[in-house]
Scaffold this active site. Structure first.
Site, PDB file in Angstrom:
ATOM      1  N   ARG A   1       0.811  -1.203   0.042  1.00 61.25           N
ATOM      2  CA  ARG A   1      -0.194   0.037   0.033  1.00 61.25           C
ATOM      3  C   ARG A   1       0.846   1.387   0.211  1.00 61.25           C
ATOM      4  O   ARG A   1       0.616   2.140  -0.593  1.00 61.25           O
ATOM      5  CB  ARG A   1      -0.925   0.027   1.203  1.00 61.25           C
TER       6      ARG A   1
ATOM      7  N   ASN B   1     -10.541  -4.288  -1.102  1.00 61.30           N
ATOM      8  CA  ASN B   1     -10.433  -3.096  -1.898  1.00 61.30           C
ATOM      9  C   ASN B   1      -9.339  -3.457  -3.082  1.00 61.30           C
ATOM     10  O   ASN B   1      -8.704  -4.171  -2.914  1.00 61.30           O
ATOM     11  CB  ASN B   1      -9.839  -1.705  -1.288  1.00 61.30           C
TER      12      ASN B   1
ATOM     13  N   CYS C   1     -18.829  -2.362   0.922  1.00 62.03           N
ATOM     14  CA  CYS C   1     -18.253  -1.221   1.422  1.00 62.03           C
ATOM     15  C   CYS C   1     -18.914  -0.519   2.730  1.00 62.03           C
ATOM     16  O   CYS C   1     -20.247  -0.734   2.550  1.00 62.03           O
ATOM     17  CB  CYS C   1     -17.951  -0.161   0.348  1.00 62.03           C
TER      18      CYS C   1
ATOM     19  N   HIS D   1     -16.867   3.440  -4.538  1.00 66.75           N
ATOM     20  CA  HIS D   1     -15.860   4.561  -4.056  1.00 66.75           C
ATOM     21  C   HIS D   1     -16.196   5.484  -5.232  1.00 66.75           C
ATOM     22  O   HIS D   1     -15.214   6.788  -5.483  1.00 66.75           O
ATOM     23  CB  HIS D   1     -14.356   4.403  -3.904  1.00 66.75           C
TER      24      HIS D   1
ATOM     25  N   TYR E   1     -14.702   9.872  -1.613  1.00 66.25           N
ATOM     26  CA  TYR E   1     -13.604   9.587  -2.512  1.00 66.25           C
ATOM     27  C   TYR E   1     -13.729  10.433  -3.863  1.00 66.25           C
ATOM     28  O   TYR E   1     -12.758  10.513  -4.445  1.00 66.25           O
ATOM     29  CB  TYR E   1     -13.769   8.011  -3.131  1.00 66.25           C
TER      30      TYR E   1
END
Lengths: 443, 443, 443, 443
Positions: D97, D151, D172, D202, D255
């Site tokens: 990440r 995700n 989500c 998102h 987002y």
């Protein structure tokens, strides 16, 4: 809704079905508190309205719920401030229905209340009246829902969706009836089943049955071949052929018999007319006469059992549950007539369709179909919907050409000359109820 | 194409229509130089093939073009390296056609070569043979075009589009015939008109006529009411009703009579069978017998006039012009059967449709319709296309259920019991030609 | 059309491009007999109009064709009875263009005449004027075609298609230019190639190249990697990356560089502005000044070579060929801007698209695409078309919110704050040309 | 389901979020009786798994519910016979990440866990692993539901829908979080509101708010301008501009800031990296370290409050409610990721979308949208979905060209050269996790 008491206007309140509705409203009173129930009818129906009004009054008193029954000829007063307007009218009354059945039969065509040339005539008579009601609602109760039971319910709903801003839902007891029968077949409570129904009013296929999360459709279609027939009181009960159902991949509704068993059904109707001199309208007249005799009896304070033979099983259930779910934002799934919006991808977005919907406080939200309709269903559905679109245009604009084209492509007519002949006779016979076609009809 | 000389394989070369084709190939030789013309047939057709082969040879010699005529039973040799493969086969020959016409009539249904239950049976027999030819083309002439005249041309084209990578175009002389008749009506040369045609093979509407940049459709539809009828040699010529045409907003094709005038047409066919003991197949047999007598005459070195009565007017025109336009990348507009690809938005993308196309070296490019099809056309078109989709599946997979559903929703059958009865008899009568249905047929 | 002599009104007749058009009209006179050519401009453009009018007169005289040249400020007189109205206007003239280029650059955004925020401002200024012209045409020349060259041509065409009944075609020389370059690459005549182009104006992909009936697209895309670049005079010529073109599966148009090479292009534009203090508008001003000097010379009686550097290669070709093909019902394929009608299935039916069309006497008929657009093309195309839809609404209704949303989703802006900042400055700077936005702009 | 006890396999059981899930399972035990809870992780995560397993065991014991906790590395044993498989994996763990965030930032592009180039890299790593899990489910638990929290949830769900027969739902916590915040804004219970959400994971817009049957969307959008911001813990909380929200006609999700406020967000991320030397991954690492310290404490027998700061508010609520509703055939409405099937008409039928669904025993049934998405939403949604389609193909097939095209059209990249540069670096940095791209990457 947050209102503590509700007003409902029942247009066609003198109908023999009304006690069903009353019974439902009483039963659900604690979750759906109707304090004012206006029963509207026309002066020609005064006698029936009086009988129904009195019976309703007795039923309400017996039950102890604080619901005011108001029989009236004043439609505007009934609609003013209503939360729900329900329609169960019969323009031209049973005599018109009788003609809708007999005129097509005279042309060797299926004569039926809601399908084919008969249903077509009924649509021409009914749609303008319903749109009048909508205009009054725009003025007097713009936020009310129009709950329409009046047949042909799919055509009427489509006309309102296309020509009025009023929120409407078209309702039929056939879907709930089917669900009840399937539940019985599986010895389950109806709420334990998820039934996917898709199509349009009176041309609706059960395409999927789910129990405990498992798709049992195949098993279900197999069981139908044991002679189970799933018909309605008012439709001759001919059994479906096994291999036909298997290759169709769905359970047809009762009215499908007029399409898939067209020849046999026509034979039946012609036989009945020839041998008994009657059509279904005559039966209904007889049943109604009996019912109203019953209704008159001052000691009757409940919905009589005999009403169920009339064909309205679960009618109250369907009607009251829909309004209750809207009022309470219940979010349960009911099968009603709404705007397509892409749910049935092979039909126009603005068509009325009959599908599963979640009922919320702002009305029904249709659910996506889990699979596209198979070709065999699509073909029949599309041509009948095209007929409906043309019929709505004909009814609203009094357009002879659209009317002619509508009947010509209808699978139960399917011939231009036959269409013209039956159309001309229907227009003539219904002239009093078809101002929109004057003076151009018949050509 | 840049090749200087071309090879064509004509599957079904012994057809009585072949002299039309020969005549066209000779006429267009300078722009479409065919040096090898294989005429393929089956041994059962040996006699006809010999007669046609000899006549073709005489015609070519008379004309002086350097075209080699090769009559043969060896289909693979014919296809190997061909630039175009044309098909004009009749699986089961005229006897099968006779059954296609008589069996439905025995069930009181329209019995016709290409529409309804008759056309359905023809499709079941023909599609597997055409797909065999396609497989041979994949191996022996993968870049060749398959120009299919074999009826039902729309169904055959759809089967090839769905089940073969071979480039194909379905062809019918009806569109060009219609255009010629409209040009005549206006005293114009056909190339001076733009005619919008839309639909599927044998269910094709003329929706727009443009002359000198002006849309004269309304005027055109008005003129039709003067008794103009626009029929084909092989279809009883009943005149269209004025107000029907006006409200339809389009000119139907000749085959539409089987739909819009179903009752009268059925009457005609039944009358003919009853009074004369014949169907169209018998007439064709008689005409063909005469034609072949003519063809045999050694002094005959041209296409005889009598061939035109056979129903093939402009057949040569249509066929040779299509191939010529592909070869020369002409870019002219022709009305042929191709993949829909969204042109008719109410039909599936992978359906075969019959519309105007620009013919380029890589085949036809369909033109956008200038307006969406009106509801009355859409409804009929969709249900017949659904029938076609089911029929293609039934023909390819030998699927009895799909076959049953196909006939049940067909507007010329429209009843499950009638569909089953005629299906079972058709499957029985055609068993020799339907290996894909063995051993499951009839159920 | 059957008229023997034609009238054309050129709105923006004082443009430096006009000699191209005159030259084409003279060249094609025998097949496209224009007897009256009105050159319309506004009083501010009087000087240019005079020069152009005089040059046109000399060119016509030199050629000997009987074409009357009428320079005028009277737009209505020019439009009255015209067969074609062409538009090549520049609302706000080159100074406005300069602002369209400089204002976005000041916000670190691509500043370009037709794409991004610059093209957006041009659309806001231009669309109301074009719709005014359409209203005059409705009154004075309702059957004439509006041939629009005015940029942004796709946006302008969409506005006319949506807000006027006038028949219109949007035209750009980019497609013909591309075709010419591909033909050159293959040493072929352009008419020997079939090029499939799909997209919208200035965002158009070449998705297929066919030569001699063979799809050579793969070979073609391979050749592009040899450094071939296919640019336009007015766009910096950066070469495409090989693997990018291969995975794109199509040739982008020159304007695609503003999208796919956004960063480098922005750098170029900023560099030019910083180092030379100029944008493209300045170059054009200089070229135009030179051109008009040339045009003034009484001995000049032909289109001067220097005009081609101006960016208008094949402009005359494109313009005159389109009108000639309509007039003569030619039926050839040209790539123009028309209503989508389902041709590009991932865009709305009423969007303007730029695709191959057959040009007939009633205008262009778009051709079906041979395959759906691939995902990578679809995504970019859809978002830019959404920007265009919003911009048309903003331009017609003076809607600040739509304008803000349009720029926010534009790939060359892509940020709400940046969109707002550049929008406010553009509205301010163009206030004199944007009555539709007064007095609400900027917010 | 009729089973009295259930087995759940949690893939990625060592996640710091797991206590949320445990807490929910305990709380709902009486309506959702999970008797076996397998917590699966990889050996590299052994330490965390041990801590979580022990904490879970203590929580269960404290609660008294008879749930067996089974921490394991044996994924197949966990999946075998499971009723639900949930996935909350992080392929490459937080280090990956961190790279997903830093590499794009080094190219001056938004670096974020789930959107843009960062989310893209995560998708490439994750999708193959999820499809492996699906293959094991096919073998070991073919009727189980895959509940995916991993995700980028929308991309993962689309990959499973397209490449596996396993029933899946993507989940989500953002929708439920939004609903909770809107309910709070109106001082209502969440179940009293009907919120229409539409879009993809998102990138989801709240397009309608209904309270008591009344559409209050306009009022709602107005209230947002009071500085209400509706963000998530993990996303910088910048307030929306009033007029932007009004013209958008919907509430963007948190987002959306990466799109609509791209410049400011990029600035924030770059600032943080520059000034603090960290990205969000570093924060999460720190929070997780603290959490695991907490989790270790033997006296901890409940979910600690601190977990909520981690960003997982309502995570347990969302997850357990979904499974509970499936198990109980509840029929309530939840906003989850499912196959489009025409619900969002501007996206492909086989795309994953995030919309309201009725949860029944056979999974989610999406609800029709009450109005089509407005143009401004459509444009952005379509281009991001096109990016997702290309990314799924790239991830499944290791296709460099699709990967390049995906990033090129992504609104947060939007330049081919930038796309190639960041792609090449991401592929290099993630090579260990991308066997599908070997040996062709980078090109």
């Amino acid at each position: 809704m947050t209102k503590k008491s509700l007003k409902i206007a029942v247009i066609g309140g003198g109908s023999s079905y009304t006690p069903e509705l009353i019974e439902g409203l009483i039963r659900y009173y604690d979750v759906f508190p109707v304090s004012e129930l206006y029963l509207v009818d026309i002066p020609e129906g005064a006698e029936k309205l009086n009988i129904i009004g009195a019976l309703a009054q007795r039923m309400v008193e017996e039950s102890g719920v604080p619901m005011r029954i108001v029989p009236t000829f004043d439609r505007r007063a009934a609609i003013r401030g209503a939360d729900f307007v329900t329609t169960q009218i019969r323009v031209g009354m049973l005599d018109a229905r009788s003609r809708d059945e007999r005129i097509p039969l005279a042309h060797h065509l299926i004569g039926q209340e809601t399908t084919g040339a008969g249903g077509f005539a009924k649509a021409l008579r009914t749609i303008p009246v319903i749109l009048d009601i909508c205009r009054e609602m725009e003025e007097l109760a713009p936020h009310a829902f129009l709950i329409n039971f009046t047949n042909p319910a799919g055509l009427v709903t489509e006309a309102v969706l296309k020509y009025s801003p009023i929120r409407t839902v078209g309702l039929c007891n056939l879907p709930i009836d089917t669900k009840m029968q399937i539940a019985e077949l599986y010895n389950r409570k109806p709420e334990e089943l998820f039934i996917e129904m898709a199509g349009i009013n009176h041309l609706n296929w059960t395409t999927k049955v789910v129990i405990d999360g498992i798709d049992v459709t195949k098993d279900f279609l197999g069981r139908l071949s044991d002679g189970k027939s799933f018909s309605m009181t008012n439709i001759p009960d001919l059994a479906w052929d096994q291999s036909f159902i298997r290759s169709l991949g769905a359970l047809p509704c009762a009215y499908h018999r007029y399409y898939y068993m067209k020849n046999e059904m026509l034979e039946e109707l012609l036989n009945k007319l020839e041998k008994q001199g009657t059509t279904r309208a005559d039966d209904v007249k007889a049943v109604e006469a009996e019912l109203f005799e019953l209704y008159k009896q001052p000691e009757l304070k409940h919905k009589p059992k005999q009403l169920e033979q009339r064909g309205g099983a679960y009618y109250s259930e369907a009607a009251v549950r829909l309004m209750r779910s809207i009022y309470n934002d219940t979010g349960d799934v009911q099968t009603v007539n709404v705007r397509n919006n892409g749910i049935i991808s092979c039909l126009p977005d603005d068509a009325s369709i009959e599908v599963n919907c979640v009922i919320k406080s702002d009305g029904p939200h249709p659910l996506s179909l889990s699979r596209p309709l198979p070709t065999q269903i699509r073909g029949l559905l599309q041509v009948v919907k095209a007929y409906e679109e043309l019929t709505v245009e004909a009814a609203v604009h009094g357009d002879y050409g659209k009317a002619l084209q509508a009947l010509t492509i209808h699978p139960l007519v399917g011939d231009e000359q036959a269409a013209r002949a039956v159309l001309d006779e229907l227009l003539q016979a219904n002239a009093a109820y078809l101002p929109q076609f004057q003076p151009t009809c018949p050509q």
